[in-house]
Design a protein around this motif. Structure first.
Motif: not given
Length: 112
Positions: A75-81, A90-91, A96-98, A102-103
């Motif tokens: 979740r934190e990675l997605e927020r930063h992204i 891709e890895a 993150i998706e796993a 969700r994507r």
């Protein structure tokens, strides 16, 4: 009779993070620096210092707990992204998706 610890307790009274990574010969916890906290881990992940992350484990030796922090890290990675326009491998995107189910960047619709 127990010996006193050679590591001062004030250095242990915080949350630590270790990464389980998938290597060609199998999975292993990555050697890490004592100073790794959540912010440092996120920066390292975004910088590509880890290749195929399977899990992230958080622990606090003084408080006596450990837990799987993979979803929190994702979740934190997605927020930063989304806020910083970071490009991810891709890895890392797969990790993150796993964890989120969700994507990356896709919000789950709320029921009306």
């Amino acid at each position: 009779m127990a010996s006193p610890s050679i590591i001062p307790n004030d250095r242990l009274d915080r949350d630590f993070y270790i990464v389980l990574e998938d290597f060609h010969d199998g999975a292993a916890f990555r050697e890490t620096d004592e100073g790794i906290d959540l912010s440092t881990l996120i920066d390292d992940l975004l910088a590509g210092q880890y290749d195929r992350v399977l899990r992230v484990v958080a622990f606090n030796p003084v408080e006596g707990w450990s837990r799987d922090a993979s979803e929190d890290v994702a979740r934190e990675l997605e927020r930063h992204i989304s806020s910083g326009g970071h490009e991810v491998s891709e890895a890392l995107s797969d990790f993150i998706e796993a964890q989120l189910g969700r994507r990356v960047g896709v919000q789950i619709p709320l029921p009306l």
